[in-house]
Design an enzyme around this catalytic site. Structure first.
Site, short mmCIF file in Angstrom:
data_model
loop_
_atom_site.label_atom_id
_atom_site.label_comp_id
_atom_site.label_asym_id
_atom_site.label_seq_id
_atom_site.Cartn_x
_atom_site.Cartn_y
_atom_site.Cartn_z
N LEU A 1 -10.98 100.94 60.54
CA LEU A 1 -12.24 101.65 59.87
C LEU A 1 -12.37 103.23 60.48
CD1 LEU A 1 -15.11 99.14 60.92
CD2 LEU A 1 -14.01 99.25 58.84
N GLY A 2 -11.44 103.64 61.35
CA GLY A 2 -11.52 105.05 61.42
C GLY A 2 -10.72 105.42 62.88
N GLY B 1 -10.84 108.02 66.40
CA GLY B 1 -11.42 109.14 67.06
C GLY B 1 -10.31 109.51 68.09
N GLY B 2 -11.08 110.05 69.02
CA GLY B 2 -10.37 110.55 70.33
C GLY B 2 -9.92 109.66 71.28
N PHE B 3 -10.51 108.52 71.14
CA PHE B 3 -10.22 107.18 72.11
C PHE B 3 -9.45 106.13 71.48
CE2 PHE B 3 -14.46 109.13 73.49
CZ PHE B 3 -13.79 110.17 74.27
N GLY B 4 -9.07 106.18 70.35
CA GLY B 4 -8.28 105.26 69.35
C GLY B 4 -8.97 104.63 68.24
N THR C 1 -10.86 102.10 65.36
CA THR C 1 -12.08 101.07 65.34
C THR C 1 -11.64 100.33 64.30
OG1 THR C 1 -13.71 102.59 66.06
CG2 THR C 1 -14.39 100.84 65.03
N LYS D 1 -13.51 98.16 68.90
CA LYS D 1 -13.59 99.75 69.26
C LYS D 1 -12.68 99.79 70.67
CE LYS D 1 -16.89 102.22 68.53
NZ LYS D 1 -16.33 103.30 67.50
N ASP E 1 -26.03 110.86 72.32
CA ASP E 1 -25.08 111.19 71.25
C ASP E 1 -25.64 110.96 69.89
OD1 ASP E 1 -23.18 112.49 69.97
OD2 ASP E 1 -21.41 111.16 70.08
#
Length: 215
Positions: A23-24, A26-29, A31, A47, A152
């Site tokens: 699904l996408g 980011g900075g942490f891996g 999803t 996630k 956030d």
């Protein structure tokens, strides 16, 4: 078998979840959209945090910290917040990974909706913004009532749910803060205070010094 983000074949993550697609990232891996084989292949989201953890001690520490944060997520029970299912350690390829599992919410983010409007030379109207606030503020009131602060809130963390047209709040900042600390440890970096939030949306005191509060 399914295909992971780098093209590798993977089985059921945690012996339960079948990855469908990415699904996408980011900075942490990554999803992932996944099927829960224990619940009639119901769709859910995995996630991933702290990608490619190879140090067993660090992975154990990560699991301990996220279990602590999971205790906060477990107490959240609101129809406009995806239900947190579990925290698990799984294997993708030959790498140990840590995943948060939560309900899948189908619909565009408000960031995607905003970008679509801007491409057409439009913006959200005042009545639309007023409606969003009226639908979202009760969610924040609920969270603050149980002592949880999101940290956030921004268009990319709000999904317009297709099923009922209500905004859904995702991605709580406490989990991101823990993930950042673990990444710093993994890379041997000094643990600086984590600055969460986005310019234009987070208050100045949060961005400057990390101070948070219900207001």
């Amino acid at each position: 078998m399914t295909v992971g983000p780098m093209g590798e074949s993977v089985g059921l993550v945690g012996g339960r979840y079948r990855l469908i697609r990415d699904l996408g990232q980011g900075g942490f891996g990554h999803t992932y959209l996944a099927e829960d084989s224990n619940r009639f292949n119901e769709l859910c989201v995995l996630k991933e945090f702290v990608p490619q953890v190879t140090d067993p001690a660090l992975l154990q520490k990560a699991k301990h910290l996220f279990e602590r944060e999971a205790g906060v997520l477990y107490q959240i029970n609101h129809p406009q917040i995806p239900r947190f299912r579990e925290l698990l350690r799984g294997e993708v390829g030959d790498q140990g990974r840590l995943f948060l599992v939560q309900d899948y919410v189908e619909g565009p983010t408000y960031q995607e909706r905003l970008e679509t409007r801007l491409r057409g030379g439009q913006r959200f109207s005042e009545p639309e913004v007023t409606q969003l606030l009226a639908q979202l503020l009760p969610v924040l009131d609920y969270l603050h009532g149980i002592g949880v602060i999101h940290r956030d809130i921004a268009p990319d963390n709000l999904i317009l749910r297709n099923a009922d047209g209500l905004p859904v709040l995702i991605d709580f900042g406490g989990v991101k803060q823990l993930a950042t600390q673990l990444v710093q440890q993994q890379q041997g970096l000094p643990e600086n205070p984590t600055r969460l939030g986005k310019a234009g949306y987070a208050p100045a005191e949060q961005l400057d010094g990390g101070a948070i509060g219900p207001s």
